[in-house]
Every structure is written in C-alpha cells, then in structure tokens.
Motif scaffolding. Structure first.
Motif, PDB file in Angstrom:
ATOM      1  N   TYR A  35    -106.448 -70.056  27.339  1.00  0.00           N
ATOM      2  CA  TYR A  35    -106.631 -71.494  27.448  1.00  0.00           C
ATOM      3  C   TYR A  35    -106.297 -72.240  26.159  1.00  0.00           C
ATOM      4  N   GLY A  36    -105.894 -71.536  25.123  1.00  0.00           N
ATOM      5  CA  GLY A  36    -105.532 -72.178  23.865  1.00  0.00           C
ATOM      6  C   GLY A  36    -106.677 -73.007  23.328  1.00  0.00           C
ATOM      7  N   GLN A  37    -106.416 -74.265  23.020  1.00  0.00           N
ATOM      8  CA  GLN A  37    -107.431 -75.170  22.484  1.00  0.00           C
ATOM      9  C   GLN A  37    -108.123 -75.997  23.572  1.00  0.00           C
ATOM     10  N   ASP A  38    -107.797 -75.734  24.840  1.00  0.00           N
ATOM     11  CA  ASP A  38    -108.359 -76.499  25.957  1.00  0.00           C
ATOM     12  C   ASP A  38    -109.726 -75.924  26.357  1.00  0.00           C
ATOM     13  N   ILE A  39    -110.724 -76.221  25.533  1.00  0.00           N
ATOM     14  CA  ILE A  39    -112.076 -75.696  25.709  1.00  0.00           C
ATOM     15  C   ILE A  39    -112.695 -76.191  27.019  1.00  0.00           C
ATOM     16  N   ILE A  40    -112.456 -77.430  27.369  1.00  0.00           N
ATOM     17  CA  ILE A  40    -113.062 -78.007  28.573  1.00  0.00           C
ATOM     18  C   ILE A  40    -112.569 -77.291  29.830  1.00  0.00           C
ATOM     19  N   SER A  41    -111.253 -77.075  29.938  1.00  0.00           N
ATOM     20  CA  SER A  41    -110.720 -76.349  31.101  1.00  0.00           C
ATOM     21  C   SER A  41    -111.254 -74.926  31.136  1.00  0.00           C
ATOM     22  N   PHE A  42    -111.346 -74.295  29.976  1.00  0.00           N
ATOM     23  CA  PHE A  42    -111.888 -72.936  29.895  1.00  0.00           C
ATOM     24  C   PHE A  42    -113.315 -72.902  30.428  1.00  0.00           C
ATOM     25  N   GLN A  43    -114.146 -73.824  29.975  1.00  0.00           N
ATOM     26  CA  GLN A  43    -115.544 -73.842  30.408  1.00  0.00           C
ATOM     27  C   GLN A  43    -115.665 -74.145  31.895  1.00  0.00           C
ATOM     28  N   GLN A  44    -114.847 -75.044  32.413  1.00  0.00           N
ATOM     29  CA  GLN A  44    -114.884 -75.381  33.835  1.00  0.00           C
ATOM     30  C   GLN A  44    -114.468 -74.183  34.687  1.00  0.00           C
ATOM     31  N   GLU A  45    -113.382 -73.537  34.303  1.00  0.00           N
ATOM     32  CA  GLU A  45    -112.912 -72.367  35.060  1.00  0.00           C
ATOM     33  C   GLU A  45    -113.920 -71.224  34.982  1.00  0.00           C
ATOM     34  N   LEU A  46    -114.530 -71.056  33.828  1.00  0.00           N
ATOM     35  CA  LEU A  46    -115.536 -70.010  33.662  1.00  0.00           C
ATOM     36  C   LEU A  46    -116.747 -70.281  34.548  1.00  0.00           C
TER      37      LEU A  46
END
Length: 84
Positions: A33-44
């Motif tokens: 997810y690179g620096q896209d922390i929000i997308s990472f947290q949502q997908e997780l």
C-alpha cells in the motif's frame, strides 16, 4: 520485501500480522500500500471482518505468543504434531 500490488484478504492479514510490531507505516509499505495508510487500514478492517476477527488497530493482531518470543520467554511445544 514489499508486495508488488496491494494484498487483499488473508494474505493482507498475514502480512500485516507479521509486520505489526514495526508499525502501521512499515506494515502498509510491506503489504503493497506504499504510503496510503488509510486504504491499508480500511482493507485490513474488511479482511479481518471477512474472517470474523474484530480489530480496532494494527497492534490488535499481535498475539501473546509473539510477545513472549519478543521478550525472550520460553516456548514449550511437542517435538512433532503426532506427539501431542
């Protein structure tokens, strides 16, 4: 080694759990997810919910067993699965 594309589902949960101690920034990077922390947290969150696991933050994936290993505790286990 970071994933070449963003991981999904159980692969994402496994990667996030393995890297949870290093923090959300590192885990997001290594999970693709690179620096896209929000997308990472949502997908997780979605992946965990799909597995029936409730988490509020990345550190919720750190198990007691991982903590014991980190602190240098002793792990007691059978020599093989058949000798349980």
């Amino acid at each position: 080694m970071s994933a070449s594309k963003p991981l999904k589902g159980i692969e994402l949960v496994d990667c996030a759990k393995a890297n949870a101690r290093q923090g959300v920034e590192v885990a997001a990077e290594l999970c693709g997810y690179g620096q896209d922390i929000i997308s990472f947290q949502q997908e997780l969150q979605q992946a965990c919910q799909g597995m029936g696991v409730e988490i509020s933050e990345l550190s919720d994936l750190i198990t007691e067993q991982q903590t014991v290993r980190q602190r240098g505790g002793v792990e007691i286990a059978p020599d093989s699965p058949s000798s349980l």
